[in-house]
Design a protein around this motif. Structure first.
Motif, short mmCIF file in Angstrom:
data_model
loop_
_atom_site.label_atom_id
_atom_site.label_comp_id
_atom_site.label_asym_id
_atom_site.label_seq_id
_atom_site.Cartn_x
_atom_site.Cartn_y
_atom_site.Cartn_z
N LEU A 3 0.80 -1.23 0.00
CA LEU A 3 0.00 0.00 0.00
C LEU A 3 0.83 1.28 0.00
CD1 LEU A 3 -2.92 -0.88 2.43
CD2 LEU A 3 -2.95 -0.82 -0.06
N THR A 4 2.15 1.19 0.12
CA THR A 4 2.99 2.37 0.14
C THR A 4 2.89 3.10 -1.19
OG1 THR A 4 4.51 1.33 1.68
CG2 THR A 4 5.34 3.22 0.46
N GLY A 5 2.49 4.37 -1.14
CA GLY A 5 2.38 5.19 -2.33
C GLY A 5 1.08 5.03 -3.10
N VAL A 6 0.20 4.18 -2.66
CA VAL A 6 -1.08 3.96 -3.34
C VAL A 6 -2.02 5.10 -3.00
CG1 VAL A 6 -3.10 2.46 -3.49
CG2 VAL A 6 -0.82 1.47 -3.41
N THR A 7 -2.60 5.74 -4.03
CA THR A 7 -3.54 6.83 -3.77
C THR A 7 -4.99 6.43 -4.06
OG1 THR A 7 -3.20 7.72 -5.99
CG2 THR A 7 -1.84 8.63 -4.22
N SER A 8 -5.19 5.40 -4.85
CA SER A 8 -6.54 4.90 -5.13
C SER A 8 -6.58 3.41 -4.84
CB SER A 8 -6.93 5.15 -6.59
OG SER A 8 -7.04 6.52 -6.83
N LEU A 9 -7.67 2.98 -4.26
CA LEU A 9 -7.79 1.58 -3.87
C LEU A 9 -9.25 1.16 -3.96
CD1 LEU A 9 -6.58 -0.96 -2.36
CD2 LEU A 9 -7.28 0.19 -0.26
N THR A 10 -9.49 0.01 -4.56
CA THR A 10 -10.81 -0.60 -4.58
C THR A 10 -10.70 -1.99 -3.97
OG1 THR A 10 -11.43 0.59 -6.58
CG2 THR A 10 -12.72 -1.37 -6.03
N THR A 11 -11.59 -2.30 -3.08
CA THR A 11 -11.62 -3.64 -2.50
C THR A 11 -13.07 -4.12 -2.45
OG1 THR A 11 -10.93 -5.01 -0.62
CG2 THR A 11 -11.76 -2.82 -0.11
N ASP A 65 -27.76 -9.88 9.53
CA ASP A 65 -28.95 -10.72 9.34
C ASP A 65 -28.64 -12.16 8.96
OD1 ASP A 65 -27.98 -10.29 6.81
OD2 ASP A 65 -29.75 -9.21 6.09
N GLY A 66 -27.35 -12.53 9.01
CA GLY A 66 -26.97 -13.91 8.71
C GLY A 66 -27.01 -14.25 7.23
N VAL A 67 -27.14 -13.24 6.37
CA VAL A 67 -27.19 -13.42 4.92
C VAL A 67 -25.94 -12.79 4.31
CG1 VAL A 67 -28.50 -12.83 2.84
CG2 VAL A 67 -29.70 -13.37 4.96
N PHE A 68 -25.42 -13.39 3.24
CA PHE A 68 -24.25 -12.82 2.58
C PHE A 68 -24.58 -11.49 1.92
CE2 PHE A 68 -22.51 -17.14 2.73
CZ PHE A 68 -21.21 -16.85 3.11
N HIS A 69 -23.68 -10.51 2.09
CA HIS A 69 -23.78 -9.19 1.45
C HIS A 69 -22.48 -8.94 0.71
CE1 HIS A 69 -27.37 -8.01 3.73
NE2 HIS A 69 -26.82 -8.70 4.72
N HIS A 70 -22.56 -8.47 -0.54
CA HIS A 70 -21.37 -8.11 -1.31
C HIS A 70 -21.09 -6.63 -1.07
CE1 HIS A 70 -18.96 -7.23 -5.00
NE2 HIS A 70 -18.33 -8.26 -4.47
N ILE A 71 -19.88 -6.33 -0.61
CA ILE A 71 -19.49 -4.97 -0.26
C ILE A 71 -18.33 -4.57 -1.17
CG2 ILE A 71 -18.61 -3.47 1.58
CD1 ILE A 71 -21.15 -4.71 2.56
N ALA A 72 -18.37 -3.34 -1.67
CA ALA A 72 -17.25 -2.77 -2.44
C ALA A 72 -16.95 -1.39 -1.86
CB ALA A 72 -17.60 -2.66 -3.92
N VAL A 73 -15.67 -1.11 -1.68
CA VAL A 73 -15.22 0.18 -1.17
C VAL A 73 -14.20 0.74 -2.15
CG1 VAL A 73 -14.01 1.39 0.69
CG2 VAL A 73 -15.61 -0.46 1.23
N VAL A 74 -14.38 2.00 -2.53
CA VAL A 74 -13.43 2.71 -3.40
C VAL A 74 -12.90 3.90 -2.61
CG1 VAL A 74 -13.10 3.96 -5.56
CG2 VAL A 74 -14.71 2.03 -5.46
N ARG A 75 -11.58 3.97 -2.46
CA ARG A 75 -10.95 5.09 -1.76
C ARG A 75 -10.02 5.82 -2.72
NH1 ARG A 75 -6.24 4.57 2.61
NH2 ARG A 75 -5.15 4.15 0.69
N ASN A 76 -10.11 7.15 -2.74
CA ASN A 76 -9.24 7.97 -3.57
C ASN A 76 -8.63 9.05 -2.70
OD1 ASN A 76 -8.10 9.88 -5.32
ND2 ASN A 76 -9.52 9.35 -6.95
N LEU A 77 -7.34 8.94 -2.39
CA LEU A 77 -6.69 9.92 -1.53
C LEU A 77 -6.51 11.26 -2.23
CD1 LEU A 77 -3.97 7.76 0.26
CD2 LEU A 77 -6.11 8.64 1.19
N GLU A 78 -6.37 11.25 -3.54
CA GLU A 78 -6.18 12.51 -4.27
C GLU A 78 -7.39 13.43 -4.15
OE1 GLU A 78 -5.03 11.51 -8.24
OE2 GLU A 78 -3.10 10.73 -7.60
N THR A 79 -8.58 12.85 -4.09
CA THR A 79 -9.80 13.66 -3.95
C THR A 79 -10.39 13.59 -2.55
OG1 THR A 79 -11.19 11.80 -4.68
CG2 THR A 79 -10.39 13.32 -6.39
#
Length: 85
Positions: A3-11, A65-79
């Motif tokens: 993660l060193t130097g990473v400004t945008s990340l999607t997980t 609720d005991g049910v699977f949920h799909h989660i996506a996170v987008v982080r942008n340090l520049e903005t």
């Protein structure tokens, strides 16, 4: 480290839980910061993304609720933005 130097990340990940207390879902560090990036479930309806001394939270429908949920996170340090999907 990776993660060193990473400004945008999607997980993305699947979450299945019935717990309603605070949970660390993803936690990452690098050479410069012990808490470079983290995704947390603060309670059953609050998701938080933290890193670089910033925190963003969202209120969502209950995820404990005991049910699977799909989660996506987008982080942008520049903005200085983060999005939850």
């Amino acid at each position: 480290t990776i993660l060193t130097g990473v400004t945008s990340l999607t997980t993305t990940f699947w979450l299945k839980t019935t717990k309603t207390d605070t949970q660390a879902l993803i936690s990452a560090a690098n050479d410069l910061r012990d808490e470079e990036f983290g995704v947390f479930l603060l309670n059953d309806t609050t998701v938080s993304v933290a890193g670089h001394d910033e925190q963003v939270t969202w209120t969502v429908a209950s995820l404990a609720d005991g049910v699977f949920h799909h989660i996506a996170v987008v982080r942008n340090l520049e903005t200085s933005s983060a999005e939850l999907f």
